[in-house]
Scaffold this motif. Sequence first.
Motif, PDB file in Angstrom:
ATOM      1  N   ILE A 194      -4.283  -1.702   6.318  1.00 56.17           N
ATOM      2  CA  ILE A 194      -3.571  -2.767   5.605  1.00 56.17           C
ATOM      3  C   ILE A 194      -2.234  -3.049   6.291  1.00 56.17           C
ATOM      4  O   ILE A 194      -1.818  -4.207   6.422  1.00 56.17           O
TER       5      ILE A 194
ATOM      6  N   ALA B  10      -9.390  -4.122  -0.335  1.00 56.77           N
ATOM      7  CA  ALA B  10     -10.542  -3.396   0.194  1.00 56.77           C
ATOM      8  C   ALA B  10     -11.850  -3.886  -0.410  1.00 56.77           C
ATOM      9  O   ALA B  10     -12.849  -4.061   0.303  1.00 56.77           O
TER      10      ALA B  10
ATOM     11  N   PRO C 171      -5.005   2.599   4.027  1.00 61.67           N
ATOM     12  CA  PRO C 171      -3.625   2.100   4.069  1.00 61.67           C
ATOM     13  C   PRO C 171      -3.134   1.701   5.460  1.00 61.67           C
ATOM     14  O   PRO C 171      -2.472   0.670   5.616  1.00 61.67           O
TER      15      PRO C 171
ATOM     16  N   ILE D 253     -12.412   1.846   0.484  1.00 60.53           N
ATOM     17  CA  ILE D 253     -11.078   2.287   0.889  1.00 60.53           C
ATOM     18  C   ILE D 253     -11.117   2.851   2.310  1.00 60.53           C
ATOM     19  O   ILE D 253     -10.194   2.630   3.101  1.00 60.53           O
TER      20      ILE D 253
ATOM     21  N   GLY E  42       1.204   0.703  -4.827  1.00 65.11           N
ATOM     22  CA  GLY E  42       0.430   0.199  -3.706  1.00 65.11           C
ATOM     23  C   GLY E  42      -1.066   0.319  -3.892  1.00 65.11           C
ATOM     24  O   GLY E  42      -1.839  -0.304  -3.148  1.00 65.11           O
ATOM     25  N   TYR E  43      -1.494   1.088  -4.883  1.00 66.33           N
ATOM     26  CA  TYR E  43      -2.923   1.338  -5.058  1.00 66.33           C
ATOM     27  C   TYR E  43      -3.669   0.133  -5.618  1.00 66.33           C
ATOM     28  O   TYR E  43      -4.849  -0.078  -5.314  1.00 66.33           O
TER      29      TYR E  43
ATOM     30  N   THR F 297      -4.137  -2.323  -2.690  1.00 65.02           N
ATOM     31  CA  THR F 297      -5.037  -1.701  -1.712  1.00 65.02           C
ATOM     32  C   THR F 297      -6.491  -1.886  -2.113  1.00 65.02           C
ATOM     33  O   THR F 297      -7.333  -2.294  -1.306  1.00 65.02           O
TER      34      THR F 297
ATOM     35  N   THR G 135       0.854  -1.176   0.000  1.00 63.81           N
ATOM     36  CA  THR G 135       0.000   0.000   0.000  1.00 63.81           C
ATOM     37  C   THR G 135       0.896   1.233   0.000  1.00 63.81           C
ATOM     38  O   THR G 135       2.109   1.126  -0.164  1.00 63.81           O
ATOM     39  N   LYS G 136       0.294   2.405   0.152  1.00 67.56           N
ATOM     40  CA  LYS G 136       1.036   3.667   0.219  1.00 67.56           C
ATOM     41  C   LYS G 136       0.745   4.326   1.564  1.00 67.56           C
ATOM     42  O   LYS G 136      -0.420   4.372   1.982  1.00 67.56           O
TER      43      LYS G 136
ATOM     44  N   CYS H  30      -5.198   8.743  -0.885  1.00 70.05           N
ATOM     45  CA  CYS H  30      -5.206   7.466  -1.610  1.00 70.05           C
ATOM     46  C   CYS H  30      -6.312   7.434  -2.654  1.00 70.05           C
ATOM     47  O   CYS H  30      -6.093   7.044  -3.805  1.00 70.05           O
TER      48      CYS H  30
END
Length: 391
Positions: A85, A378, A82, A77, A370-371, A374, A54-55, A62
């Motif tokens: 996660i 999610a 993040p 999300i 990371g998106y 993620t 992830t970021k 995000c």
Amino acid sequence: MPEPCDALVIGGGPAGLMAADALLSAGRRVILTEQRPSLARKLLMAGKSGLNLTKAEDAETCLAHYGAAAPQLEPMIRALPPEAIVAWAEGLGQAVFTGSTGRVFPAAMKASPLLRAWLARLSGLEVRTRWAWRGWDGDATLFDTPEGEVRLRPAVTVLAMGGASWARLGSDGLWAGTLRAAGVPVTAFAPANAGLRVDWSEHMAQHFGTPLKNIALCAGHLHSRGEAVISGRGLEGGGLYPLSPALREGAALRVDLAPDTDAGTLARRLAARPAKESAANRLRKAARLSPAARALMMDCARPLPREAEAIARLIKALPVPHQGLAPLDEAISTAGGVAWEGLSPSLELRARPGVFAAGEMLDWEAPTGGYLLTACLATGLWAGRHAGEFQ
């Protein structure tokens, strides 16, 4: 007769495993099927370069990276941002660290330890590999298996079969035709996070594999800053991937080879060089461009103008002629998939009550960084939780 099944998850990638996790937590008895011989092959492949989980940023920041799909993804999300996660990975006993760009990785820098810990936690999950989904016959879900056709009759189902890139790892997108036939709207697949095809001259061959560092890129209304690698096929790399939506539509690519220096400063430096100096030396000494950047200039803007202001403008916005994105199966991810209008807010298929969808099957795209993972995690959690409540 179909075999009764309390909860069925089709697809053994991150979204499917997260959905199974949520279903088990809701007390459901879960069968997970995977058409490949083992689970999470694309996740394991991603882990070879470190597994960007992830970021490290808030949910609002995000969400801005999901473009047109951000409103639909927002509740999902926010339910697994993040930081959640990171906590999830640490809860599996996997230490993580945040790199200089904010990307979060497992300390092990690979996916296999996390996957082993995750599967160990999914107590009671029944996994059936080499089961290829073939759609429905009434209330029966059909599979081709090594033992022949098998029919299940699940009380609830989560579909998590991936997009249409990296087919050899299981994401072949063949499910799209079956869903369309069942009345589910599916947006056509298109490459995302893909390389750009460029027909180089033979002089560029010596630079194949060389990164263009500290550059900024622009296509349409999209902007990015990062690196791009010169390859035999064109350009690829993390700095280029966020521009995929615009490049896919045929937008021109422009590269700023000196993003930290304004055009006026570049022009003054160039004008101060001896008049008889070669173009290559002017670019090296005045603009301080790397050999790869100079080669790109010479290949895309030959013959270079002599006027300092004109050269400075090219350095700041070099047009790179291209032939579009690389083919679908060479892309890291895909745009397209189950259209949002065909889904309820809980990710249930409107045309097929009791069937939910998650992950890259849905019509969203995002850059690397990371998106992608993620949103897969999610949406898998979101679909699994709602499926767990389905009666």
